[in-house]
Design an enzyme around this catalytic site. Sequence first.
Site, PDB file in Angstrom:
ATOM      1  N   VAL A  77       0.661  -0.798   0.006  1.00 32.32           N
ATOM      2  CA  VAL A  77       0.003  -0.062   0.195  1.00 32.32           C
ATOM      3  C   VAL A  77       0.737   1.619   0.317  1.00 32.32           C
ATOM      4  O   VAL A  77       1.949   1.365   0.783  1.00 32.32           O
ATOM      5  CB  VAL A  77      -0.587  -0.357   1.398  1.00 32.32           C
ATOM      6  CG1 VAL A  77      -2.223   1.047   1.603  1.00 32.32           C
ATOM      7  CG2 VAL A  77      -2.147  -1.086   0.953  1.00 32.32           C
ATOM      8  N   CYS A  78       0.369   2.294  -1.046  1.00 33.39           N
ATOM      9  CA  CYS A  78       1.284   3.680  -1.109  1.00 33.39           C
ATOM     10  C   CYS A  78       1.033   4.339   0.400  1.00 33.39           C
ATOM     11  O   CYS A  78       0.005   4.628   0.998  1.00 33.39           O
ATOM     12  CB  CYS A  78       1.066   3.839  -2.397  1.00 33.39           C
ATOM     13  SG  CYS A  78       1.512   5.558  -2.338  1.00 33.39           S
TER      14      CYS A  78
END
Lengths: 119, 101, 122
Positions: A77-78
């Site tokens: 996940v960024c």
Amino acid sequence: MKFGILVNEGPYQHQAADTAYQFCKAALAKGHRIHRVFFYHDGVHNASKLTEPPQDDRHIVNRWIKLAEEHDIDLVVCVAAGLRRGLVEENLAPRFRISGLGQLIESGIQADRLVVFGD
Amino acid sequence: MPMLHTVNKSPFERNTLDSCLRLAKKGSTILLIEDGVYAALEGTRVSDRIRQAMQEFRICVLEPDLEARGVADRVIEGIERVDYGGFVDLVAEHDAFQAWL
Amino acid sequence: MGGKVKRFMYVNRKAPYGTIYALEALEVVLIAAAFDQDVSLVFVDDGVYQLKKGQNTKGIDVKNFSPTYRALEGYDIEKLYVERESLEARGLTEEDLLVPVEVLSSEELRELMEQQDVVLSF
């Protein structure tokens, strides 16, 4: 072949997360490898452990977790997109990890193909 | 093999298909997915445009998305139907991939 | 990492502010600059509006990120391409843009896209 996957939209809101999942499943069935799925933009919501869809619907978050467990897929996940949207360690589902955009670029470099799903 | 392009927008709502047709190199493959499958249908405002595009591109459509939308029986003849496995094969057999988002 | 340098192309097709795609695409590009790959940016369709001069976001209270395009040079990102057809369709010329770009015809852009290894469209 080694695939990198980018998911840019939130679950339930847009079909992108479903298409990406079906693509991954089909690729694995054909003996390909998915080395990483990177979640960006509203795609970060695919990693929320607070997700509770109605019983008769698919559970998109759990589906990712199961796939990752069975096939050793890196779910990333960024961090910047996540912080902006309140997706942080405390509400992160198991098997997902939070990291930087460098992981997306690295996936583009290492994978034979980077396959993008979004709006 | 040249590039594989995906288009996932209805041609009646957005210009994504137009941009893809304008900027994709002749001889490349275009796969219509999600709401993009509405472009693959017979008897619409864009049917002729697709038939024309079929001279220059290989046009494919994702069958499960057609079926979900109840339009699997209206596909323009000559458009190739693929399932998710076929989608994977297309990605693997082309040199590069571009999603027109 | 080693090995060969890949050609990465970032295709911007959406206008700024209406959605977050333009801003978050720019954030990807800034990170990409650190990876020693061949990077080019393309602006087509409403993406050309990202480069419009004179953006003032005070009234909508959103961060004006347009100055960042001018800073790209400092990150060694120098290949910015704009499609002529997209500019003309929107009544814009090169003088309306806030950063130097290379204006290409659809034909030229088509050739350039075909040479890429990784294409990310936003």
